[in-house]
Design a protein around this motif. Structure first.
Motif, PDB file in Angstrom:
ATOM      1  N   PHE A  90       0.693  -1.198   0.007  1.00 23.92           N
ATOM      2  CA  PHE A  90      -0.119   0.041   0.043  1.00 23.92           C
ATOM      3  C   PHE A  90       0.779   1.176   0.095  1.00 23.92           C
ATOM      4  O   PHE A  90       0.562   2.220  -0.831  1.00 23.92           O
ATOM      5  N   GLN A  91       1.828   1.226   0.743  1.00 28.00           N
ATOM      6  CA  GLN A  91       2.677   2.479   0.996  1.00 28.00           C
ATOM      7  C   GLN A  91       3.411   2.594  -0.448  1.00 28.00           C
ATOM      8  O   GLN A  91       3.578   3.620  -0.851  1.00 28.00           O
ATOM      9  N   GLU A  92       3.973   1.502  -1.051  1.00 21.66           N
ATOM     10  CA  GLU A  92       4.829   1.640  -2.656  1.00 21.66           C
ATOM     11  C   GLU A  92       3.744   2.328  -3.287  1.00 21.66           C
ATOM     12  O   GLU A  92       4.130   3.139  -4.300  1.00 21.66           O
ATOM     13  N   ALA A  93       2.561   1.709  -3.425  1.00 22.90           N
ATOM     14  CA  ALA A  93       1.645   2.202  -4.533  1.00 22.90           C
ATOM     15  C   ALA A  93       1.297   3.731  -4.131  1.00 22.90           C
ATOM     16  O   ALA A  93       1.371   4.413  -5.108  1.00 22.90           O
ATOM     17  N   ARG A  94       1.176   4.122  -2.800  1.00 23.36           N
ATOM     18  CA  ARG A  94       0.859   5.607  -2.482  1.00 23.36           C
ATOM     19  C   ARG A  94       2.015   6.536  -3.073  1.00 23.36           C
ATOM     20  O   ARG A  94       1.729   7.595  -3.537  1.00 23.36           O
ATOM     21  N   LYS A  95       2.991   6.016  -2.543  1.00 24.09           N
ATOM     22  CA  LYS A  95       4.276   6.716  -3.215  1.00 24.09           C
ATOM     23  C   LYS A  95       4.303   7.053  -4.538  1.00 24.09           C
ATOM     24  O   LYS A  95       4.481   8.074  -5.083  1.00 24.09           O
ATOM     25  N   ARG A  96       4.081   5.908  -5.374  1.00 26.42           N
ATOM     26  CA  ARG A  96       3.951   6.234  -6.882  1.00 26.42           C
ATOM     27  C   ARG A  96       2.819   7.040  -7.387  1.00 26.42           C
ATOM     28  O   ARG A  96       2.981   7.659  -8.187  1.00 26.42           O
ATOM     29  N   ILE A  97       1.694   7.155  -6.545  1.00 25.17           N
ATOM     30  CA  ILE A  97       0.715   7.960  -6.989  1.00 25.17           C
ATOM     31  C   ILE A  97       1.349   9.437  -6.979  1.00 25.17           C
ATOM     32  O   ILE A  97       0.904  10.212  -7.474  1.00 25.17           O
ATOM     33  N   ILE A  98       1.838   9.716  -5.700  1.00 24.89           N
ATOM     34  CA  ILE A  98       2.297  11.065  -5.513  1.00 24.89           C
ATOM     35  C   ILE A  98       3.218  11.266  -6.401  1.00 24.89           C
ATOM     36  O   ILE A  98       3.378  12.446  -6.921  1.00 24.89           O
ATOM     37  N   GLU A  99       4.227  10.413  -6.906  1.00 24.05           N
ATOM     38  CA  GLU A  99       5.383  10.699  -7.703  1.00 24.05           C
ATOM     39  C   GLU A  99       4.480  11.162  -9.237  1.00 24.05           C
ATOM     40  O   GLU A  99       4.989  12.169  -9.946  1.00 24.05           O
ATOM     41  N   THR A 100       3.289  10.244  -9.522  1.00 27.97           N
ATOM     42  CA  THR A 100       2.792  10.702 -10.860  1.00 27.97           C
ATOM     43  C   THR A 100       2.150  11.986 -10.843  1.00 27.97           C
ATOM     44  O   THR A 100       2.248  12.716 -11.853  1.00 27.97           O
ATOM     45  N   ILE A 101       1.573  12.546  -9.790  1.00 25.08           N
ATOM     46  CA  ILE A 101       1.080  13.783  -9.608  1.00 25.08           C
ATOM     47  C   ILE A 101       2.214  14.835  -9.826  1.00 25.08           C
ATOM     48  O   ILE A 101       1.954  15.671 -10.643  1.00 25.08           O
ATOM     49  N   LYS A 102       3.353  14.479  -9.320  1.00 30.59           N
ATOM     50  CA  LYS A 102       4.352  15.390  -9.098  1.00 30.59           C
ATOM     51  C   LYS A 102       4.776  15.771 -10.589  1.00 30.59           C
ATOM     52  O   LYS A 102       5.433  16.829 -10.849  1.00 30.59           O
ATOM     53  N   THR A 103       4.763  14.794 -11.406  1.00 31.12           N
ATOM     54  CA  THR A 103       5.412  14.634 -12.801  1.00 31.12           C
ATOM     55  C   THR A 103       4.552  15.582 -13.528  1.00 31.12           C
ATOM     56  O   THR A 103       5.069  16.309 -14.665  1.00 31.12           O
ATOM     57  N   ARG A 104       3.286  15.785 -13.284  1.00 31.78           N
ATOM     58  CA  ARG A 104       2.474  16.513 -14.131  1.00 31.78           C
ATOM     59  C   ARG A 104       2.278  16.054 -15.432  1.00 31.78           C
ATOM     60  O   ARG A 104       1.837  16.978 -16.402  1.00 31.78           O
ATOM     61  N   ASN A 105       2.329  14.914 -15.841  1.00 27.61           N
ATOM     62  CA  ASN A 105       2.106  14.593 -17.235  1.00 27.61           C
ATOM     63  C   ASN A 105       0.916  13.920 -17.478  1.00 27.61           C
ATOM     64  O   ASN A 105       0.202  13.167 -16.733  1.00 27.61           O
ATOM     65  N   ARG A 106       0.086  14.988 -18.261  1.00 32.03           N
ATOM     66  CA  ARG A 106      -1.428  14.755 -18.558  1.00 32.03           C
ATOM     67  C   ARG A 106      -1.638  13.690 -19.683  1.00 32.03           C
ATOM     68  O   ARG A 106      -0.999  13.739 -21.016  1.00 32.03           O
ATOM     69  N   THR A 107      -2.428  12.709 -19.509  1.00 31.52           N
ATOM     70  CA  THR A 107      -3.064  11.897 -20.628  1.00 31.52           C
ATOM     71  C   THR A 107      -3.592  12.759 -21.692  1.00 31.52           C
ATOM     72  O   THR A 107      -4.424  13.487 -21.139  1.00 31.52           O
ATOM     73  N   LYS A 108      -3.629  12.179 -22.865  1.00 25.77           N
ATOM     74  CA  LYS A 108      -4.102  12.806 -23.894  1.00 25.77           C
ATOM     75  C   LYS A 108      -5.381  11.957 -24.597  1.00 25.77           C
ATOM     76  O   LYS A 108      -6.246  12.462 -25.116  1.00 25.77           O
ATOM     77  N   LYS A 109      -5.117  10.633 -24.544  1.00 28.15           N
ATOM     78  CA  LYS A 109      -6.047   9.663 -25.152  1.00 28.15           C
ATOM     79  C   LYS A 109      -6.582   8.606 -24.113  1.00 28.15           C
ATOM     80  O   LYS A 109      -7.691   8.466 -24.225  1.00 28.15           O
ATOM     81  N   LYS A 110      -5.959   8.224 -23.318  1.00 25.44           N
ATOM     82  CA  LYS A 110      -6.376   7.151 -22.780  1.00 25.44           C
ATOM     83  C   LYS A 110      -6.879   7.525 -20.943  1.00 25.44           C
ATOM     84  O   LYS A 110      -6.118   8.223 -20.361  1.00 25.44           O
TER      85      LYS A 110
END
Length: 94
Positions: free
Chosen positions: A26-46
């Protein structure tokens, strides 16, 4: 810039469910979610959010998992607040 990240109940349920399915803690997945938001890569298609008020961020990790985070983003001066609505974890690149 200060950031506040909060999870909705549905998002926490999906996080627990999907992280176990792909062998993440759970902690590893939560950490990855925070990293995902911090990169600010928005999806265009999917997995685009159906409501225009929500944004979908994505990130691909080296263990062949893709994270999609659908959240609501608010700005209050220099503060940014994110309310995570749902999480999608997939195997492979999107």
């Amino acid at each position: 810039m200060l950031e506040s990240i909060k999870f909705e109940a549905h998002a926490l349920m999906r996080l627990r469910q999907r992280s176990c399915q792909y062998g993440l803690s759970f902690q590893e997945a939560r950490k990855r979610i925070i990293e995902t938001i911090k990169t600010r890569n928005r999806t265009k298609k999917k997995h685009i959010a159906k409501t225009m008020w929500y944004v979908t961020y994505y990130r691909y990790f080296s263990d062949n998992l893709s994270f999609y985070v659908i959240c609501k983003e608010n700005k209050f001066g220099v503060n940014k607040k994110y309310l995570i609505k749902t999480i999608i974890i997939e195997y492979g690149r999107g």
